[in-house]
Design an enzyme around this catalytic site. Structure first.
Site, PDB file in Angstrom:
ATOM      1  N   LYS A 240       1.842   2.067  -5.039  1.00  0.00           N
ATOM      2  CA  LYS A 240       2.375   1.480  -6.279  1.00  0.00           C
ATOM      3  C   LYS A 240       1.439   1.748  -7.451  1.00  0.00           C
ATOM      4  O   LYS A 240       1.872   2.046  -8.555  1.00  0.00           O
ATOM      5  CB  LYS A 240       2.557  -0.042  -6.117  1.00  0.00           C
TER       6      LYS A 240
ATOM      7  N   GLY B 191      -4.559  -4.497  -3.690  1.00  0.00           N
ATOM      8  CA  GLY B 191      -5.546  -3.458  -3.998  1.00  0.00           C
ATOM      9  C   GLY B 191      -4.770  -2.216  -4.397  1.00  0.00           C
ATOM     10  O   GLY B 191      -4.122  -1.610  -3.549  1.00  0.00           O
ATOM     11  N   HIS B 192      -4.774  -1.896  -5.695  1.00  0.00           N
ATOM     12  CA  HIS B 192      -3.982  -0.766  -6.193  1.00  0.00           C
ATOM     13  C   HIS B 192      -4.933   0.333  -6.654  1.00  0.00           C
ATOM     14  O   HIS B 192      -5.744   0.122  -7.549  1.00  0.00           O
ATOM     15  CB  HIS B 192      -3.074  -1.221  -7.342  1.00  0.00           C
TER      16      HIS B 192
ATOM     17  N   ASP C  45       0.817  -1.229   0.000  1.00  0.00           N
ATOM     18  CA  ASP C  45       0.000   0.000   0.000  1.00  0.00           C
ATOM     19  C   ASP C  45       0.843   1.269   0.000  1.00  0.00           C
ATOM     20  O   ASP C  45       0.435   2.300   0.532  1.00  0.00           O
ATOM     21  CB  ASP C  45      -0.962   0.025   1.210  1.00  0.00           C
TER      22      ASP C  45
ATOM     23  N   GLN D  93       1.933  -6.220  -3.107  1.00  0.00           N
ATOM     24  CA  GLN D  93       2.414  -6.312  -1.727  1.00  0.00           C
ATOM     25  C   GLN D  93       3.696  -5.471  -1.574  1.00  0.00           C
ATOM     26  O   GLN D  93       3.857  -4.509  -2.302  1.00  0.00           O
ATOM     27  CB  GLN D  93       2.654  -7.775  -1.304  1.00  0.00           C
TER      28      GLN D  93
END
Ligand code: GDP
Ligand code: IMO
Ligand code: MG
Length: 424
Positions: free
Chosen positions: A15, A39-40, A12, A223
């Site tokens: 990225k 989750g991006h 988080d 990650q």
């Protein structure tokens, strides 16, 4: 130019925003590990997109995105992502997205085992519950099912029969969980196979051919380095190699074809789930940064734990990943703090550590050694020129650069695309 973007902390870091920004200059963007535990987030104008499996470059319509063989694919989640994007007018075509046939598939029994195991453990990992660990475990124990297997009903049937025999026996005996019905899973996954078939490609061949033609590739890490299965805070990690090293096994592109690695680093530190976190805030600072930085997980919505910047952690990351440039994200979240701390070492039982320790007891009990800097009161949100940052914000950036011994090329001052400073 082929470049890798990795997270230098516990995920988080921003990225997604960085990839969206950098992929303007790349022809192809590739995910190489992880699954829909990621989750991006990308913010374009007033619209927010959160990507879990689809690479973050998909919003650039003339570019190609690839899901490499190192990714574990939950077809249900991927199809849900297609549908969500379609509802926003973005139709992902097989020209634009290629999925490796060698990706392992997340099955219903993986998702279930993830929570059954967590429920039984005393030291919980705090997984995302997406079945990622059990899917990678099956890959390594050689009973995984790959996307290419779904496309061949005979292979799929034989593998699923074998797996259900074993899973049903252990799940009912160990966990008291109900039996899986072969037909239900077989039919459901045959439907997914039909939907995904047009996207399935030999992506290792595709990527190498495109690289040979001179196309540029951006590799998108999911990650972060301290969630890496080998170098992270084991066992509080994810089940794949999120570091730069994961690119080669996760895509079939050789290290000789990778030109550089950029790390996304938050201007402070966050972590979701359990595990050691030496610079973690106490309640008052936690609440402040959590609300200012909107620190709630993009996948599970869980509140993120927050703490000061840990230079020991990030220096280790820059070494393991061979980082040549850094992007400091979310600088604006530190606006208005009187003092800002940076961790430069740890102490435990009279010993000082300036390298990240291997012993989990040391990591979880170590006291951080801090340096303190003056904060800044002026807002930095949205600033696009380095010279316009308050002097103390520039001092903070330059101090990090000195401690990490890597140039900071990008500074992010907001979630939007253009809230980005390019220093050189
Ligand atoms: P990822 O998993 O590394 O892609 O990061 P996430 O998307 O899970 O979390 C990063 C969050 O920070 C997202 O909500 C982004 O929109 C937001 N973000 C990214 N860069 C900045 C920034 O510079 N400032 C602020 N305030 N938010 C940012
Ligand atoms: P992105 O790509 C933050 C964490 C989970 C848990 C541990 C193991 O958005 O940075 P898993 O479900 O992978 O077995 O969970 O890893 N985790 C993440 N934390 N960002 C992520 O992805 C994460 N993916 C997994 O919270 O602690
Ligand atoms: Mg995330």
């Amino acid at each position: 130019m082929n470049c890798v973007v990795v997270g230098a902390q516990w995920g988080d870091e921003g990225k997604g925003k960085l990839i969206d920004f950098l992929s303007k200059d790349a022809d192809i963007t590739v995910r190489y590990q992880g699954g829909n535990n990621a989750g991006h987030t990308i913010v374009v104008g007033d619209e927010k997109y959160v990507f879990h499996l689809i690479p973050s470059a998909i919003l650039h319509r003339n570019k190609v995105c690839v899901i490499g063989n190192g990714v574990v694919v939950d077809p249900q989640a991927l199809i849900a992502e297609f549908d969500e994007l379609a509802a926003k007018g973005i139709h992902v075509t097989p020209r634009q997205l290629k999925i490796s046939g060698l990706c392992h598939v997340v099955m219903p029994y993986h998702r279930v085992l993830d929570s059954l195991r967590e429920a039984k453990r005393q030291n919980k990992i705090g997984t995302t519950g997406r079945g990622i660990g059990p899917c990678y475990a099956d890959k390594v124990t050689r009973c995984g099912i790959r996307i290419i297997d779904l496309l061949n009903p005979r292979v799929f049937k034989a593998k699923l029969e074998d797996n259900l025999n074993e899973k049903n026996e252990t799940y009912t005996k160990v966990f008291g969980y109900r039996d899986y019905k072969f037909d239900e899973i077989y039919n459901e996954y045959q439907r997914y196979a039909k939907r995904l078939a047009p996207y399935v490609t030999n992506t290792a061949v595709y990527l190498n051919q495109e690289i040979d033609k001179g196309k540029s590739v951006l590799f998108e890490g999911a990650q972060g380095t301290f969630l890496d299965i080998d170098f992270g805070t084991y066992p509080y990690v994810t089940s794949s190699n999120s570091i730069v090293g994961g690119v080669c096994t996760g895509t079939g592109v050789s290290p000789t074809k990778i030109d550089k690695a950029v790390a996304a680093v938050k201007a402070y530190t966050t972590r979701v789930g359990e595990g050691p976190f030496p610079t973690e805030f106490k309640k008052r600072m936690l609440e402040k940064i959590q609300s200012k930085g909107k620190e709630f997980g993009a996948t599970t919505g869980r509140p993120r734990r927050c703490g000061w910047f840990d230079a020991v952690l990030v220096r280790y990351s820059t070494m393991i990943n061979g980082i040549s440039e850094l992007a400091i994200m979310k600088l604006d979240v530190l606006d208005g703090l009187e003092k800002i701390k940076i961790c430069v070492g740890y102490t435990y039982r009279g010993k000082t550590f300036d390298e990240f320790p291997m012993d989990s007891e040391v990591i979880s009990k170590a006291k951080p050694v801090y340096i303190e800097m003056d904060g800044w009161s002026e807002p930095t949100a949205g600033i696009q020129k380095y010279g316009q940052l308050p002097a103390n914000a520039r001092k903070y950036i330059e101090k990090l650069e000195k401690l990490l011994k890597v140039r900071i090329r990008y500074v992010s001052t907001g979630s939007k695309r253009d809230h980005t400073i390019i220093r050189f």
